[in-house]
Motif scaffolding. Structure first.
Motif, PDB file in Angstrom:
ATOM      1  N   ILE A 176       0.831  -1.209   0.000  1.00 41.86           N
ATOM      2  CA  ILE A 176       0.000   0.000   0.000  1.00 41.86           C
ATOM      3  C   ILE A 176       0.864   1.257   0.000  1.00 41.86           C
ATOM      4  O   ILE A 176       0.616   2.200  -0.768  1.00 41.86           O
ATOM      5  CB  ILE A 176      -0.948   0.003   1.210  1.00 41.86           C
ATOM      6  N   GLU A 177       1.888   1.274   0.843  1.00 39.56           N
ATOM      7  CA  GLU A 177       2.726   2.475   0.943  1.00 39.56           C
ATOM      8  C   GLU A 177       3.504   2.732  -0.333  1.00 39.56           C
ATOM      9  O   GLU A 177       3.704   3.899  -0.730  1.00 39.56           O
ATOM     10  CB  GLU A 177       3.675   2.332   2.129  1.00 39.56           C
ATOM     11  N   ASN A 178       3.926   1.674  -1.009  1.00 43.58           N
ATOM     12  CA  ASN A 178       4.676   1.853  -2.261  1.00 43.58           C
ATOM     13  C   ASN A 178       3.772   2.314  -3.408  1.00 43.58           C
ATOM     14  O   ASN A 178       4.157   3.151  -4.230  1.00 43.58           O
ATOM     15  CB  ASN A 178       5.370   0.548  -2.665  1.00 43.58           C
ATOM     16  N   LYS A 179       2.559   1.764  -3.442  1.00 50.70           N
ATOM     17  CA  LYS A 179       1.662   2.076  -4.558  1.00 50.70           C
ATOM     18  C   LYS A 179       0.822   3.317  -4.314  1.00 50.70           C
ATOM     19  O   LYS A 179       0.473   4.048  -5.254  1.00 50.70           O
ATOM     20  CB  LYS A 179       0.745   0.879  -4.826  1.00 50.70           C
ATOM     21  N   TYR A 180       0.506   3.578  -3.039  1.00 57.37           N
ATOM     22  CA  TYR A 180      -0.350   4.720  -2.703  1.00 57.37           C
ATOM     23  C   TYR A 180       0.299   5.539  -1.587  1.00 57.37           C
ATOM     24  O   TYR A 180      -0.182   5.555  -0.445  1.00 57.37           O
ATOM     25  CB  TYR A 180      -1.729   4.233  -2.251  1.00 57.37           C
ATOM     26  N   ALA A 194      -6.695  -7.917   5.490  1.00 60.26           N
ATOM     27  CA  ALA A 194      -6.536  -9.238   6.117  1.00 60.26           C
ATOM     28  C   ALA A 194      -5.609 -10.155   5.335  1.00 60.26           C
ATOM     29  O   ALA A 194      -5.942 -11.307   5.044  1.00 60.26           O
ATOM     30  CB  ALA A 194      -7.909  -9.895   6.295  1.00 60.26           C
ATOM     31  N   GLY A 195      -4.432  -9.627   4.979  1.00 56.10           N
ATOM     32  CA  GLY A 195      -3.435 -10.466   4.320  1.00 56.10           C
ATOM     33  C   GLY A 195      -3.572 -10.567   2.810  1.00 56.10           C
ATOM     34  O   GLY A 195      -2.861 -11.345   2.175  1.00 56.10           O
ATOM     35  N   ILE A 196      -4.475  -9.792   2.212  1.00 55.09           N
ATOM     36  CA  ILE A 196      -4.691  -9.805   0.756  1.00 55.09           C
ATOM     37  C   ILE A 196      -4.294  -8.439   0.213  1.00 55.09           C
ATOM     38  O   ILE A 196      -5.119  -7.520   0.157  1.00 55.09           O
ATOM     39  CB  ILE A 196      -6.161 -10.107   0.401  1.00 55.09           C
ATOM     40  N   PRO A 197      -3.045  -8.238  -0.174  1.00 53.37           N
ATOM     41  CA  PRO A 197      -2.565  -6.899  -0.539  1.00 53.37           C
ATOM     42  C   PRO A 197      -3.382  -6.186  -1.608  1.00 53.37           C
ATOM     43  O   PRO A 197      -3.721  -5.006  -1.469  1.00 53.37           O
ATOM     44  CB  PRO A 197      -1.132  -7.165  -1.040  1.00 53.37           C
ATOM     45  N   MET A 198      -3.737  -6.885  -2.676  1.00 58.01           N
ATOM     46  CA  MET A 198      -4.400  -6.223  -3.799  1.00 58.01           C
ATOM     47  C   MET A 198      -5.872  -5.919  -3.532  1.00 58.01           C
ATOM     48  O   MET A 198      -6.523  -5.261  -4.344  1.00 58.01           O
ATOM     49  CB  MET A 198      -4.233  -7.066  -5.063  1.00 58.01           C
ATOM     50  N   ALA A 199      -6.385  -6.351  -2.386  1.00 55.60           N
ATOM     51  CA  ALA A 199      -7.732  -5.933  -1.981  1.00 55.60           C
ATOM     52  C   ALA A 199      -7.759  -4.426  -1.788  1.00 55.60           C
ATOM     53  O   ALA A 199      -8.803  -3.783  -1.957  1.00 55.60           O
ATOM     54  CB  ALA A 199      -8.143  -6.645  -0.700  1.00 55.60           C
ATOM     55  N   ALA A 200      -6.606  -3.859  -1.445  1.00 56.50           N
ATOM     56  CA  ALA A 200      -6.523  -2.406  -1.255  1.00 56.50           C
ATOM     57  C   ALA A 200      -6.823  -1.651  -2.540  1.00 56.50           C
ATOM     58  O   ALA A 200      -7.361  -0.538  -2.500  1.00 56.50           O
ATOM     59  CB  ALA A 200      -5.132  -2.028  -0.740  1.00 56.50           C
ATOM     60  N   ASP A 201      -6.489  -2.241  -3.680  1.00 49.62           N
ATOM     61  CA  ASP A 201      -6.743  -1.576  -4.965  1.00 49.62           C
ATOM     62  C   ASP A 201      -8.231  -1.318  -5.160  1.00 49.62           C
ATOM     63  O   ASP A 201      -8.644  -0.228  -5.573  1.00 49.62           O
ATOM     64  CB  ASP A 201      -6.212  -2.433  -6.121  1.00 49.62           C
ATOM     65  N   ASP A 202      -9.045  -2.330  -4.872  1.00 43.51           N
ATOM     66  CA  ASP A 202     -10.496  -2.192  -5.040  1.00 43.51           C
ATOM     67  C   ASP A 202     -11.065  -1.156  -4.085  1.00 43.51           C
ATOM     68  O   ASP A 202     -11.936  -0.361  -4.454  1.00 43.51           O
ATOM     69  CB  ASP A 202     -11.187  -3.538  -4.810  1.00 43.51           C
ATOM     70  N   ILE A 203     -10.563  -1.160  -2.855  1.00 47.85           N
ATOM     71  CA  ILE A 203     -11.084  -0.233  -1.856  1.00 47.85           C
ATOM     72  C   ILE A 203     -10.747   1.207  -2.221  1.00 47.85           C
ATOM     73  O   ILE A 203     -11.607   2.096  -2.223  1.00 47.85           O
ATOM     74  CB  ILE A 203     -10.511  -0.563  -0.465  1.00 47.85           C
TER      75      ILE A 203
END
Length: 325
Positions: A176-180, A194-203
């Motif tokens: 998250i910190e690197n991409k956003y 909860a351990g799923i990094p790319m879930a942050a993209d959708d949020i």
């Protein structure tokens, strides 16, 4: 890692070592939740399989590695569903089987990546079985899916299942910190993902995410209510938002989990810390045993949704079962 965003370096390195020793299998199942970069892992594994320098695969400098990285290697084939189809049916699988009988353009392997294993029809899987029972030596198949048990047991028994588990909070935070770098909700997102990094993209990409969180929190008292009218209100909300029903279930389960740990005197373990006031009210007004029952019913209904049961029906089931408890 070797030009791909991968979250399971050790796991992939083990597979690559097998390629270098020429000990790879002909069929693999890459299973794990969406958002763990399993497709990239499959592409990297394919890159190693087609590399011209077997003992150092993937070398990243040979013709095969360069073409694989560019997505133009003729011996790495993506198998996808037909346009406007909800499932991956027999036609693309038959085409894959026919293509499989043609030797590689280059000299090592021909790799087929089935990226939507969750929607493979039974008919398609049976057609696939015909080729993996006696595959050409050069052929390697990779099925990417969320859960290997969705597939036929006969397919699983002829494949090596590679499980991609959720990763540590540190890996999620780094992603998250690197991409956003300008994101202000990182602490919350790390817990929520909860351990799923790319879930942050959708949020992060959803403008209505915070509104949806607030509306979903408002459903919790209705699910825990003893009034059947509230159960039908929950079902109506799911019908209205049926395209994101799975996300609604995930939110509800997190809120109920937060209420349960709060009721047990561990509020520091909540995910939705910014909603602490409302979660405290829920924890104080409803017994932990009822909250636990609601969690169990929502988990069951979430599984029903995965089996294509109507979203409103699954929600009504969960709410009514909790009401009658």
């Amino acid at each position: 890692m070797y030009g791909y965003d991968i979250f399971h370096d050790k796991l992939i390195n083990t597979l690559i070592e097998n390629v270098r020793r020429e000990e790879n299998a002909n069929a693999y199942i890459f299973e794990g939740p969406k958002g763990l970069s399993k497709h990239n892992a499959a592409l990297l594994f394919a890159k190693a399989l087609v590399c011209d320098n077997a003992s150092h695969a993937p070398c990243c400098i040979c013709r095969s590695c360069i073409e694989a990285q560019a997505g133009t290697h003729p011996d790495i084939i993506l198998v996808e569903k037909e346009k406007d189809k909800a499932t991956l049916g027999i036609k693309p699988i038959r085409a894959m089987v026919s293509e499989c009988l043609i030797k590689p353009f280059y000299r090592r392997h021909k790799v087929f990546i089935i990226n939507e294993g969750d929607i493979l029809t039974t008919e398609a899987q049976n057609a696939f079985l015909k080729i993996i029972e006696e595959p050409p030596e050069y052929a390697v198949f990779i099925i990417v899916c969320s859960d290997a048990h969705i597939l036929l047991q006969t397919v699983r028994s002829r494949s090596v299942t590679v499980t991609f588990p959720p990763v540590s909070d540190d890996i999620v935070r780094r992603y998250i910190e690197n991409k956003y770098p300008e994101e202000t909700r990182t602490d919350f997102l790390v817990k929520y993902c909860a351990g799923i990094p790319m879930a942050a993209d959708d949020i992060i990409s959803r403008e209505d995410f915070e509104q949806l969180r607030e509306e979903t929190l408002g459903l919790v008292p209705k699910i825990l209510s003893k009034k059947k009218v509230h159960a039908f209100a929950v079902a109506d909300y799911f019908e209205k938002n049926k395209t994101i029903a799975a996300e609604l279930y995930d939110m509800l389960l997190m809120y109920l989990r937060d209420a349960l740990v709060t009721a047990m005197g561990q509020p520091s373990k909540t995910v939705n810390a910014d909603k602490a006031d409302k979660i405290n009210i829920i924890a104080s007004e409803y017994p932990p045993s009822l909250i636990a029952i609601a969690i169990d019913e929502l988990v069951y209904s979430r599984k029903m949704l995965d089996r294509y049961v109507k979203a409103s029906a699954t929600a009504l089931h969960a709410a009514l079962k909790t009401t009658l408890s």
